[in-house]
Design a protein around this motif. Structure first.
Motif, short mmCIF file in Angstrom:
data_model
loop_
_atom_site.label_atom_id
_atom_site.label_comp_id
_atom_site.label_asym_id
_atom_site.label_seq_id
_atom_site.Cartn_x
_atom_site.Cartn_y
_atom_site.Cartn_z
N GLY A 39 8.02 -7.01 1.47
CA GLY A 39 7.71 -7.45 0.11
C GLY A 39 6.83 -6.58 -0.67
N ASN A 40 5.97 -7.41 -1.34
CA ASN A 40 4.92 -6.70 -2.33
C ASN A 40 3.52 -7.08 -1.55
N SER A 41 3.58 -7.21 -0.06
CA SER A 41 2.35 -7.47 0.76
C SER A 41 1.36 -6.23 0.77
N GLU A 42 0.18 -6.50 1.17
CA GLU A 42 -0.63 -5.59 1.33
C GLU A 42 -0.75 -4.98 2.76
N THR A 43 0.17 -5.67 3.37
CA THR A 43 0.41 -5.08 4.81
C THR A 43 1.20 -3.84 4.82
N TRP A 44 0.58 -2.87 5.55
CA TRP A 44 1.40 -1.47 5.65
C TRP A 44 1.05 -0.85 7.03
N GLU A 45 1.85 -0.73 7.88
CA GLU A 45 1.38 -0.20 9.28
C GLU A 45 1.24 1.26 9.21
N GLU A 85 -4.82 7.50 3.88
CA GLU A 85 -4.97 6.78 2.36
C GLU A 85 -6.47 6.91 2.12
N ALA A 86 -6.76 7.58 0.88
CA ALA A 86 -8.18 7.75 0.28
C ALA A 86 -8.29 7.35 -1.12
N TYR A 87 -9.36 6.70 -1.56
CA TYR A 87 -9.73 6.38 -2.73
C TYR A 87 -11.09 7.02 -3.21
N MET A 88 -11.17 7.58 -4.52
CA MET A 88 -12.73 8.44 -4.90
C MET A 88 -12.53 8.15 -6.52
N GLU A 93 -7.71 0.50 -4.33
CA GLU A 93 -6.18 0.63 -4.02
C GLU A 93 -5.86 -0.45 -5.02
N SER A 94 -6.52 -1.35 -5.74
CA SER A 94 -5.92 -2.25 -6.65
C SER A 94 -5.77 -1.91 -8.01
N LYS A 95 -6.43 -0.99 -8.39
CA LYS A 95 -6.60 -0.43 -9.64
C LYS A 95 -5.28 0.37 -10.05
N PRO A 96 -4.82 0.16 -11.32
CA PRO A 96 -3.61 1.07 -11.76
C PRO A 96 -3.94 2.27 -12.41
N TRP A 97 -2.98 3.07 -12.39
CA TRP A 97 -3.05 4.47 -12.94
C TRP A 97 -1.62 5.04 -13.42
N ASN A 231 -0.53 0.66 -8.88
CA ASN A 231 -1.23 1.11 -8.33
C ASN A 231 -0.63 2.19 -7.19
N THR A 232 -1.37 2.84 -6.33
CA THR A 232 -1.03 3.94 -5.64
C THR A 232 0.30 3.67 -4.62
#
Length: 357
Positions: A39-45, A85-88, A93-97, A231-232
């Protein structure tokens, strides 16, 4: 004579063995096990770098390079699972770009869906759907422009006037199909689809693509056309669907045949361009705002089968079937402002190769 009879005997032996009553073993079909996040869940293996045999010692130099080059987010998928997966630089992870021109490939995909539904035919002229007079070109020249020309960047309209796609800015430069030029006129495909589907572009996009693969995001108006923001992970979802040859779980979102067409050379001028997708491994390429043909591959350090969605200020989706990976980069410009390809692509792939080889 001796060698002649020997080869004759060898051929008879091979034929006899293949024609015997013993069953011939069919080659085992190789299947790719692709993971799709729910779905649009935050779960991601996830997968670990070590489980793939990659070089873990080179990961931190890659991340340091990305941060130094104004990156906001970075993801590597392997067969759908997140490996990196990296944010800097103040992003998370929640912010749109914004996707910038990497979002052109969203228009390509939805155009293919609309064609499969029988709403449009990409070989038809644009004016069949949005009427005559959508450009300032003479009518006989305007009527040469097909939907395929919009997706291939060879409409023949003048790219030197600016980004605006109002009628006044869409002026004749050459006959459609005879000149490749990077131009925002591709957004007229969104008008074509809106007219043909009797809805608006955003609604059709949401129903046929966004909602089906669990993307977040929205089209935000920018002057006289819209730019996609998300989001990414939503960009990664789209890249994964493309890597999976148009599939999402058991649903064929866009046909594999159309994607093959879209991610191969679309015209004879810029060999490294499909339907709004950039293609690596070709003999030459053109760049935005230039009529110069450059020899060689688009991104020499990247695998030849790489194809990419490239956007202003280094928004990137790389799809690499041979490596079973999708790579996402969002952020500010790594160096100078650019419209698509930049030197950052080749530098990034040098760092990537140190990790994934």
């Amino acid at each position: 004579m001796k060698s002649r009879f020997f080869y004759l005997f060898l051929l008879i032996t091979i034929y006899t063995s293949c024609s015997s009553s013993e069953p011939v073993t069919e080659p085992e079909e190789i299947t790719i096990d692709i993971y799709f996040p729910p779905g649009n869940s935050e779960t991601w293996e996830t997968k670990t770098i070590s489980s793939l045999g990659w070089n873990e010692n080179e990961l931190q130099p890659l991340l340091d390079f990305l941060e130094e080059k104004n990156t906001k987010s970075f993801i590597i998928l392997n067969e759908g699972k997140i490996v990196v997966e990296a944010y800097m630089n103040g992003h998370d992870e929640s912010k749109p770009w914004y996707w910038a021109s990497a979002g052109k490939t969203l228009t390509t995909t939805v155009s293919g869906i609309a064609q499969e539904e029988g709403l449009i035919n990409l070989n038809n002229k644009v004016s069949d759907y949005i009427g005559n007079g959508w450009t300032s070109a003479p009518l006989e020249k305007e009527n040469l422009i097909t939907c395929i020309n919009l997706l291939s960047m060879n409409s023949g309209l003048d790219d030197s006037i600016g980004d605006n796609v109002s009628k006044e800015n869409l002026q004749y430069a050459a006959d459609a199909g005879t000149r490749w030029a990077y131009h925002n006129v591709y957004v007229k495909m969104q008008d074509v689809i809106a007219q043909a589907s009797s809805t608006n572009w955003s609604n059709y996009f949401n129903t046929k693509l966004k909602d089906k693969i669990g993307m977040s995001g929205a089209w935000i108006q920018n002057n006289d056309f819209s730019v996609y923001w998300s989001n990414t992970r939503s960009m990664a979802r789209f890249g994964l669907m493309i890597y999976a040859k148009g599939m999402w779980n058991d649903n064929q979102i866009i046909s594999e045949a159309f994607l093959n067409e879209a991610t191969n050379t679309s015209q004879n001028i810029n060999k490294s361009y499909g339907y709004l997708w950039w293609l690596n491994g070709k003999e030459s390429y053109h760049l935005p705002a230039s009529q110069v043909k450059f020899p060689g591959k688009l991104i020499p350090n990247a695998p030849d089968d790489t194809f990419a969605a490239l956007g202003k200020n280094d928004q990137k989706i790389y799809v690499v079937p041979s490596k079973k990976i999708v790579v996402i980069r969002m952020g500010d410009s790594a160096s100078n402002i650019n419209f698509a390809l930049s030197s950052f692509d080749n530098d990034l792939w040098e760092k990537l190769n140190a990790v994934i080889k």
